[in-house]
Structures are given as structure tokens and as C-alpha cells.
Design a protein around this motif. Structure first.
Motif, short mmCIF file in Angstrom:
data_model
loop_
_atom_site.label_atom_id
_atom_site.label_comp_id
_atom_site.label_asym_id
_atom_site.label_seq_id
_atom_site.Cartn_x
_atom_site.Cartn_y
_atom_site.Cartn_z
N SER A 280 0.80 -1.75 0.17
CA SER A 280 -0.44 0.02 -0.14
C SER A 280 0.46 1.27 0.09
O SER A 280 0.79 2.19 1.01
CB SER A 280 -1.11 0.15 1.50
N ASP A 281 1.78 1.28 -0.44
CA ASP A 281 2.89 2.49 -1.06
C ASP A 281 2.99 2.54 -2.45
O ASP A 281 3.80 1.83 -2.57
CB ASP A 281 4.00 2.10 -0.20
N PRO A 468 1.11 8.64 0.56
CA PRO A 468 1.38 7.04 -0.24
C PRO A 468 0.80 6.41 -0.98
O PRO A 468 1.40 6.11 -1.52
CB PRO A 468 2.66 6.99 0.72
N GLU A 469 -0.67 5.94 -0.16
CA GLU A 469 -1.22 4.84 0.10
C GLU A 469 -2.37 5.15 -1.73
O GLU A 469 -3.23 4.08 -1.93
CB GLU A 469 -1.96 3.90 1.19
N ASN A 487 -7.06 4.02 -4.51
CA ASN A 487 -6.60 3.43 -2.74
C ASN A 487 -5.89 2.55 -2.95
O ASN A 487 -6.96 1.39 -2.34
CB ASN A 487 -8.02 4.16 -2.03
N LEU A 488 -4.72 2.64 -2.95
CA LEU A 488 -3.91 0.86 -2.52
C LEU A 488 -4.26 0.31 -0.68
O LEU A 488 -3.82 -0.83 -1.38
CB LEU A 488 -3.12 0.71 -2.91
N SER A 489 -4.76 0.89 -0.34
CA SER A 489 -5.34 0.36 0.55
C SER A 489 -6.15 -0.77 1.37
O SER A 489 -7.38 0.28 1.25
CB SER A 489 -3.99 1.91 1.45
N GLY A 490 -6.27 -0.97 2.55
CA GLY A 490 -7.21 -1.63 3.05
C GLY A 490 -8.30 -0.82 3.88
O GLY A 490 -8.98 -1.07 4.86
N LYS A 491 -8.11 0.74 3.90
CA LYS A 491 -8.25 1.09 4.78
C LYS A 491 -8.80 2.52 4.09
O LYS A 491 -7.77 3.82 2.93
CB LYS A 491 -7.77 2.19 5.78
N PRO A 492 -10.44 3.44 4.60
CA PRO A 492 -10.84 4.70 3.53
C PRO A 492 -9.50 5.61 3.97
O PRO A 492 -9.10 5.95 4.40
CB PRO A 492 -11.86 5.17 4.38
N PRO A 529 -11.59 1.89 0.94
CA PRO A 529 -10.89 0.93 1.11
C PRO A 529 -10.48 0.21 -0.41
O PRO A 529 -11.95 -0.08 -1.38
CB PRO A 529 -11.03 -0.48 2.49
N TYR A 530 -9.35 0.13 -1.42
CA TYR A 530 -8.93 -0.41 -2.49
C TYR A 530 -10.19 0.35 -4.04
O TYR A 530 -10.23 -0.91 -4.57
CB TYR A 530 -9.02 -1.74 -2.75
#
Ligand code: GLC
Ligand code: CA
Length: 549
Positions: A280-281, A468-469, A487-492, A529-530
Motif C-alpha cells: 500500500s505504498d 503515499p497509499e 486507493n491501494l490500501s485496505g483503509k478508507p 478501501p481499494y
């Protein structure tokens, strides 16, 4: 008009005839079968097919060990079937490119058989020999862990022969003018049969100097010669190079004036993209995008997620590679050649629809032309019991019929996936066609949208500053602009972008109705997320006003 460069805004789909559709019930896919599936492919919206090698071959490296470059392997049909196929593809507006495998031949090729026979064979100098085992013969193998050396003793020839790949793939001496003449003949032959170009296999090795004690140095002039010949014969045919080289070297492959390769796969972006998905970076990915930005105006990147080989992570830093392994291939059996991952995309992402859509949305919005692998539009899986890269080369899953509707044989050449979450009873084209929400229908929609966004294909990109995510890319082309967010992260993620950087106070979302209007000079956008979002820069009225490209 520059618009005529068809490969710039193409959507390429790669497949192997042998695993796509079998019509005569021998368990091996064939050209007749592929022909019956052309409407499926045209309906998906792809514009170009890339066929893996289908020429006559002992098939010890999935056809990359060719034993006759001028024919179709009888397993797949005849030359007549091939021409019927290219014609049928053309009728549907689909172009066809094929693999050009000329770094080496099969050891069963009549040229090699003749060359071994005696030192006076006219073909002797078509290959690369040494009486003594050259120093460092065991270095530079392409398949570490499987391949031991690059020089193997041939009893018949009473000499060592050079092979960059497996020992059954002797390297051609590509510096030999006779070999070069033959390569041109092969190119000319397939052009006459209706192909629009070639995916050129192993280019850095084709153009390297070869020989005992010879340091491999790339002879870039060979690329220009090949290009010139190709274009004399067919003005709109292309060369798409497989060359996993460093960004500075890429420009040598394109040529300063765009007079060498039309396209190259962007391996740099591919590897850093998987790091970005794993960690997620997006920062190393952004660096890879910047490093590969420069290229001649007519050149184009081929963007891909997975291909028929392992996911090669050899250019990542060791800790980055470990991170990707940990996330996507924790079991050593999922890894290959000490540098890569042999799984398919869907299992790597645990079949998670949100992550699959994210990965695909990136594939379709990174700079270049997207190259999809067959079955990925369904989220097909792999079979890790099969050796090396074969795990990701199982037959296409058409339906719930026996053998996934691929073949009515009792046994298929490569087994269909019939167990686990990716078995054909659960993942197949027939079921997904009936379901408007399926990955297949989603893929069809995103392809349609991508084709309507030539800014991505033709334009310049700007990376907008954000966390960065999140990857925020703006494309500009001929007074049109797009913004894509991932959004590459699993968080909003709450994304805050300056309207000045975006280029307008209004953004029109293309897939959903989440449009955005700037407040106090900023767009404030909430991403799940994602989540991914494609926007046209400007208001709805702007879209109506928009002139055609
Ligand atoms: C390329 C192909 C790979 C093949 C090798 C040897 O790297 O992608 O599948 O094994 O060349 O031809
Ligand atoms: Ca068959």
C-alpha cells in the motif's frame, strides 16, 4: 494523422491456442476452436490478440522451442486454419500479433540437427559453439534452480553449444547474416498471412553478441534493420519487445527517433506496481513511472499485470521483493527462479473482488496499452501442482460442462482447474455472462470506458501530490484532461487535491455519480478501501461540449 497508430489506444489479449478451445476432442485447443470464440473476444471489447507460439514444436517450453518457423503445429490445425482465423479476426476488427521466437530454436529443429552432424554443415555457423567449456559457463542462466549452465556438450558435434535458456534451446548466432536473412523471411512470411506484428521474444539476448568468452553487448542497429524491413513489408505492423531492461536502456530499444521497437513491456512499472499493491505504498511505483516517462512520440508501453511467465521481481530491492513474497507468495512453492511468483493474479489477491478491480483499474489507467491475459477477465486461478510456469497455463474455463467446456476429451493436455475456490464449476464464462455484476461484465465495461479515454493512451501524465497509499494521476491531451485515483490500501482514504493541480473546479465521475465540486480551491474526495475513481476534468456541460477526438 498520428491517430492512425492503432497500437496506441489498443487493448491486447494474450492467449495460447492450445489452452483456449478444443473442437476435435483431442484435449488440445485448436485454431478452429479459437475461431468459434472470436465473437466472445470481440464482445469483450479487446482490439488485438497476441498468440503465444503455435509453430511446430516438441513443446518442452510451451512452444518457445520452435522446430519449424514456417508452419502451424498439427496439434493446433493447419496453415489453412491459421489464415481462416486471421481473416475471421479481421472481419471483427481484431488485429493479431504473434510471438517471434528467434533467439534460439528447438534442438530438434532441422537446422540444429544438420549443424551437429558435421563441422562442414552449412548450418554449423547458425549456432554458437566452443570446443572447450568456456569460463563462467554456469553463470547467466535464465532459469536458476532449473537450468544448470549456458553451455552444453553435444556428443554428435563434439563441441559445446551455447543456450541462454534451457539446454534444448540452442541459441542462434543472430550476428550471422544468413541467420538475419532467415529472420526477415520468417517475419515476411507471417505478415503475408495476415498478422499485424510481433511480440519479439527475449530481445536483449537476440541482439547480444554471443560466443565463448564474449561479453554480451547489445547490437541496437539490429533493431533498426528489423524495423525497417517490417515497415517496408507492412506499413502498420508493429514490434512489441520483451526486454526486461533498466529505464535508461529502454530508450535504446525504442530508438531516439522511434525507429526501433514500437512497443515494449514496462517491466519496471510491473514490478513496482506489485510492490505498491503489497505494501500500500505508491512511492516506488511513482518513481518507476517517472523513470519510464521519456520515450519517442510514436512509442508505447505495454502495461500488464500477469503474463504467461513468472512475475519477475528481480529489479526490486531485496526488502521490497520480500514484502511482495510475504503478501502474495508466502509459500516457497509459489515462488520461482529465485526472483519471481508463478501464481495467477486472482489467487494472489485472494479472489477479493475489490482488489481485483483495483488492480485492473490500474492496468487500464497506467501510461500505455493494456495487455490482458486470457482468463483474467473471469478471475481464473492456478494449479500449483503443475511444474514451473505451467501452473498458470491451464485451459480456459468456459462453462460448468466437463473439462470446463474447453474440450470433450477424456483427458486434456493440461488439466482444467476442478478443485478449490477457482474451479471451473465456480469460475466460468457462461455463468458470468448471465450475471450483470460479474467480473466478466465489469471488465467489458471498463474496456469500453478505457477506449473512450484516449488521454491515457496518447497524453502526458502528472502525478498529483497526495498520501503515499493513493495514486493520483492526471492525463492531458489536446485540451482534454482526466484524473484517476486509486486507493491501494485496505483503509478508507480522504484525498485532498488542489483544484489548481486538478485543472478545474468540477470533476465528472465516469463509473458512478460521485462527481466532485471544489470548495475553497480544493477537491475533498472520500475513497473506500481499494477504491478507484475515473474523472473527466470539467463539468457535465463540458462533456456535451466536447468535440470528437
Ligand atoms: C521468453 C518467454 C518465455 C520463454 C523464453 C524462452 O522469456 O516469455 O516463456 O520460456 O522466452 O523462449
Ligand atoms: Ca484439438
Amino acid at each position: 494523422m498520428i491517430h492512425d497508430l492503432w497500437y496506441k489506444n489498443a487493448v491486447i489479449y494474450c492467449l495460447h491456442v492450445g489452452t483456449f478451445m478444443d473442437t476435435n476432442g483431442d484435449g488440445i485447443g485448436d485454431f478452429q476452436g479459437l475461431m468459434r470464440r472470436l465473437d466472445y473476444l470481440a464482445g469483450l471489447g479487446i482490439t488485438c490478440l497476441w498468440l503465444m507460439p503455435f509453430q511446430r514444436s516438441p513443446n518442452r517450453d510451451d512452444g518457445y522451442d520452435v522446430s519449424d518457423h514456417y508452419t502451424v503445429d498439427p496439434r493446433y490445425g493447419s496453415l489453412g486454419d491459421f489464415v481462416a482465423f486471421t481473416h475471421a479476426a479481421e472481419q471483427r476488427g481484431l488485429r493479431v500479433i504473434i510471438d517471434l521466437v528467434v533467439n534460439h530454436t528447438s534442438d530438434q529443429h532441422p537446422w540444429f540437427q544438420d549443424a551437429r552432424r558435421s563441422a562442414s554443415s552449412p548450418f554449423r555457423s547458425w549456432y554458437v559453439w566452443s570446443r572447450r567449456k568456456p569460463p563462467r559457463a554456469d553463470e547467466g542462466v535464465v532459469f536458476p534452480g532449473v537450468q544448470k549452465t549456458t553451455w552444453t556438450w553435444d556428443e554428435r558435434a563434439r563441441a559445446y553449444y551455447f543456450h541462454r535458456f534451457y539446454d534444448f534451446q540452442p541459441d542462434l548466432d543472430t550476428a550471422n547474416p544468413e541467420v538475419q536473412e532467415e529472420i526477415r523471411k520468417i517475419v515476411g512470411f507471417w505478415l503475408e498471412l495476415g498478422v499485424s506484428g510481433f511480440r519479439v521474444d527475449a530481445v536483449p539476448f537476440v541482439i547480444a553478441t554471443k560466443g565463448a568468452g564474449v561479453k554480451p553487448v547489445e547490437q541496437y542497429g539490429m533493431l533498426r534493420d528489423l524495423r525497417e524491413f517490417l515497415q517496408w513489408r507492412s506499413r502498420d505492423a508493429i514490434l512489441l519487445a520483451e526486454a526486461n531492461v533498466l529505464p535508461r536502456t529502454d530508450l535504446e530499444y525504442f530508438g531516439d527517433d522511434g525507429d526501433r521497437m514500437h512497443m515494449m513491456f514496462n517491466f519496471q512499472v510491473n514490478q513496482h506496481l506489485f510492490y505498491a499493491l503489497a505494501a500500500s505504498d505508491t512511492r516506488p511505483l511513482v518513481k518507476a513511472l517517472e523513470a519510464t516517462r521519456d520515450r519517442p512520440g510514436t512509442a508505447q508501453w505495454g502495461v500488464f499485470l500477469r503474463n504467461h511467465d513468472e512475475l519477475d521481481l528481480g529489479r526490486l530491492k531485496p526488502e521490497q521483493r520480500e514484502r511482495v513474497f510475504r503478501e502474495f507468495a508466502p509459500d516457497p512453492d509459489m515462488q520461482l527462479y529465485e526472483r519471481g511468483i508463478r501464481r495467477r493474479l486472482a489467487p494472489m489477491l485472494s479472489g477479493d473482488r475489490r482488489r481485483l478491480e483495483l488492480a485492473y483499474s490500474l492496468l487500464f489507467t497506467l501510461p500505455g496499452t493494456p495487455v490482458i491475459r486470457y482468463g483474467d477477465e473471469l478471475g481464473m486461478g492456478d494449479d500449483l501442482r503443475l511444474p514451473e510456469r505451467n501452473c498458470a497455463r491451464t485451459p480456459m474455463q468456459w462453462s460448468t460442462l466437463p473439462n470446463a467446456g474447453f474440450s470433450r476429451a477424456a483427458r486434456t493436455a493440461l488439466p482444467v482447474i476442478a478443485e478449490g475456490p477457482f474451479q471451473f464449476q465456480r469460475v466460468n464464462a457462461a455463468d458470468q455472462r448471465r450475471d450483470p455484476e460479474s467480473l466478466l461484465n465489469w471488465t467489458e465495461r471498463i474496456i469500453r470506458m478505457r477506449k473512450e479515454c484516449p488521454e491515457i493512451a496518447w497524453g502526458d501524465f502528472t502525478v498529483l501530490p497526495t498520501q503515499p497509499e493513493v495514486l493520483a494521476l492526471r492525463y492531458d491531451w489536446r485540451n482534454n484532461a482526466m484524473l484517476v485515483l486509486h486507493n491501494l490500501s485496505g483503509k478508507p482514504a480522504s484525498v485532498r487535491l488542489r483544484a489548481r493541480d486538478v485543472g478545474d473546479d468540477r470533476l465528472v465521475s465516469l463509473f458512478t455519480a460521485d462527481h466532485s465540486s471544489a470548495r475553497k480551491g480544493h477537491h475533498e474526495i472520500e475513497l473506500d478501501p481499494y477504491a478507484y475513481r475515473w474523472y473527466r476534468v470539467g463539468g457535465l456541460d463540458y462533456i456535451l461540449r466536447r468535440r470528437s477526438w
